[in-house]
Design a protein around this motif. Structure first.
Motif, short mmCIF file in Angstrom:
data_model
loop_
_atom_site.label_atom_id
_atom_site.label_comp_id
_atom_site.label_asym_id
_atom_site.label_seq_id
_atom_site.Cartn_x
_atom_site.Cartn_y
_atom_site.Cartn_z
N TRP A 71 -10.53 2.68 49.59
CA TRP A 71 -9.46 3.43 50.21
C TRP A 71 -8.37 2.42 50.54
CZ3 TRP A 71 -8.53 8.56 51.06
CH2 TRP A 71 -9.58 9.44 50.75
N THR A 72 -7.11 2.78 50.26
CA THR A 72 -5.99 1.86 50.46
C THR A 72 -4.88 2.55 51.23
OG1 THR A 72 -6.48 0.77 48.35
CG2 THR A 72 -4.31 0.37 49.31
N LEU A 73 -4.37 1.87 52.26
CA LEU A 73 -3.22 2.35 53.01
C LEU A 73 -1.98 1.61 52.52
CD1 LEU A 73 -4.43 2.72 56.71
CD2 LEU A 73 -3.26 4.46 55.36
N VAL A 74 -0.99 2.35 52.05
CA VAL A 74 0.24 1.77 51.51
C VAL A 74 1.36 1.90 52.53
CG1 VAL A 74 1.93 1.86 49.64
CG2 VAL A 74 -0.48 2.43 49.18
N PHE A 75 2.05 0.78 52.79
CA PHE A 75 3.16 0.77 53.72
C PHE A 75 4.35 0.05 53.10
CE2 PHE A 75 5.20 -1.54 57.44
CZ PHE A 75 5.94 -0.45 57.87
N LEU A 76 5.52 0.70 53.07
CA LEU A 76 6.74 0.07 52.60
C LEU A 76 7.44 -0.63 53.75
CD1 LEU A 76 8.40 2.84 50.37
CD2 LEU A 76 6.64 1.18 49.73
N GLY A 77 8.04 -1.80 53.48
CA GLY A 77 8.77 -2.50 54.52
C GLY A 77 9.51 -3.69 53.96
N PHE A 78 9.87 -4.64 54.83
CA PHE A 78 10.52 -5.87 54.38
C PHE A 78 10.40 -6.90 55.49
CE2 PHE A 78 13.56 -3.34 56.64
CZ PHE A 78 14.58 -4.14 57.12
N ARG A 107 -14.64 -2.12 51.28
CA ARG A 107 -13.85 -2.16 52.51
C ARG A 107 -12.43 -1.62 52.28
NH1 ARG A 107 -13.65 -7.99 54.14
NH2 ARG A 107 -15.90 -7.59 54.38
N PRO A 108 -11.91 -0.79 53.20
CA PRO A 108 -10.53 -0.29 53.05
C PRO A 108 -9.53 -1.45 52.96
CG PRO A 108 -11.68 0.92 54.76
CD PRO A 108 -12.56 -0.23 54.40
N ARG A 109 -8.42 -1.17 52.31
CA ARG A 109 -7.39 -2.18 52.12
C ARG A 109 -6.06 -1.69 52.68
NH1 ARG A 109 -8.28 -3.88 45.77
NH2 ARG A 109 -10.03 -5.30 46.06
N VAL A 110 -5.22 -2.65 53.01
CA VAL A 110 -3.84 -2.37 53.40
C VAL A 110 -2.94 -3.03 52.35
CG1 VAL A 110 -2.02 -2.83 55.09
CG2 VAL A 110 -4.31 -2.18 55.87
N LEU A 111 -2.01 -2.25 51.80
CA LEU A 111 -1.06 -2.76 50.82
C LEU A 111 0.34 -2.70 51.42
CD1 LEU A 111 0.05 -3.64 48.06
CD2 LEU A 111 -0.15 -1.24 47.31
N PHE A 112 0.95 -3.86 51.65
CA PHE A 112 2.31 -3.95 52.16
C PHE A 112 3.24 -4.24 50.98
CE2 PHE A 112 5.77 -6.73 53.87
CZ PHE A 112 6.41 -5.77 54.63
N VAL A 113 4.18 -3.34 50.74
CA VAL A 113 5.10 -3.48 49.62
C VAL A 113 6.51 -3.71 50.16
CG1 VAL A 113 6.09 -2.39 47.57
CG2 VAL A 113 3.69 -1.98 48.17
N SER A 114 7.08 -4.88 49.88
CA SER A 114 8.45 -5.15 50.31
C SER A 114 9.42 -4.44 49.39
CB SER A 114 8.75 -6.65 50.30
OG SER A 114 10.15 -6.86 50.52
N ALA A 181 -2.24 7.17 51.94
CA ALA A 181 -3.63 6.81 51.68
C ALA A 181 -3.98 7.10 50.22
CB ALA A 181 -4.57 7.60 52.60
N LEU A 182 -4.42 6.07 49.53
CA LEU A 182 -4.94 6.22 48.17
C LEU A 182 -6.45 6.20 48.22
CD1 LEU A 182 -2.59 3.74 46.24
CD2 LEU A 182 -2.20 6.16 46.77
N ASP A 183 -7.09 7.10 47.49
CA ASP A 183 -8.55 7.15 47.51
C ASP A 183 -9.13 6.11 46.54
OD1 ASP A 183 -8.46 8.20 44.93
OD2 ASP A 183 -9.01 10.24 45.53
N PRO A 184 -10.46 5.97 46.48
CA PRO A 184 -11.06 4.94 45.61
C PRO A 184 -10.77 5.12 44.12
CG PRO A 184 -12.62 5.58 47.31
CD PRO A 184 -11.48 6.55 47.39
N ASP A 185 -10.25 6.28 43.73
CA ASP A 185 -9.83 6.48 42.34
C ASP A 185 -8.34 6.21 42.15
OD1 ASP A 185 -12.35 7.24 41.28
OD2 ASP A 185 -12.12 9.21 42.19
N GLY A 186 -7.67 5.71 43.20
CA GLY A 186 -6.26 5.39 43.10
C GLY A 186 -5.33 6.57 43.19
#
Length: 213
Positions: A71-78, A107-114, A181-186
């Protein structure tokens, strides 16, 4: 250069995008195959995310297959963000610490995208994100790629011009505060809206991880 009219259009587009995102998911049904959630609003069925390729902080490509199995949490920022980004990453770091006991393979992941590639090189994004938590995935790309990625997960961002008497690089970037939130299948499987609660986020994603097949 931006003028006042352009700025107003960008601001309106950002507000509209956020409004549409909230409307799309505010009444979305919770999936019947998951335990009750405290922070994440699940959508059923999850939505496929088009192929993308971002650049990770170590210089390697980040493609959808890299996120599968978690499971991945995606957050946009800078990195020049004055308040929202550090506050959000700090709260997510608290959640990450709470699920550290889960197996690394799931384990869940956090993805920070600038969304500020003019100032944020991949290694700079990584340095910034890892100051909050070492496990955070940090990435960026050129603006067209970032725009396609953001749209694919229902998020928006827009560059805001600096004040008239400020340096040209003193601009800000308006962006969604919502997490995806992206699930384990993306697939896009839900959203988390502010205000964020680290305990609730950790509880939800721990349950989701344990419930995953």
């Amino acid at each position: 250069m931006f003028n006042r009219t352009t700025l107003l259009v960008l601001a309106a587009a950002l507000a509209a995008g956020l409004g549409l995102l909230a409307a799309r998911f505010a009444f979305a049904p919770q999936t019947t195959h998951a335990p009750p959630m405290k922070a994440v609003h699940l959508i059923d069925p999850p939505r496929a995310v088009p192929a993308f390729s971002l650049r990770q902080s170590d210089g390697t490509p980040l493609v959808p297959g890299e996120l599968k199995g978690h499971w991945t949490l995606v957050f946009l920022g800078f990195t020049h963000c004055p308040d929202l980004c550090p506050t959000t990453l700090a709260e997510l770091a608290r959640a990450q610490k709470q699920w550290e006991s889960l197996p690394e393979t799931t384990r869940p992941r956090v993805l920070f995208v600038s969304v500020d590639p003019d100032r944020d090189t991949p290694d700079r994004v990584g340095e910034y994100a890892h100051a909050f938590h070492r496990d955070t995935i940090a990435a960026t790309a050129d603006v067209p790629t970032l725009e396609r990625f953001a749209r694919s997960v229902g998020l928006v961002f827009a560059k805001s011009p600096p004040a008239a008497d400020a340096p040209a690089d003193a601009y800000a970037v308006d962006h969604s505060a919502t997490l995806v939130a992206l699930d384990p299948d993306g697939r896009m499987a839900g959203i988390v809206q502010p205000p964020l609660d680290a305990g609730a986020i950790a509880s939800d994603f721990t349950q989701l991880t344990k419930a995953a097949p």
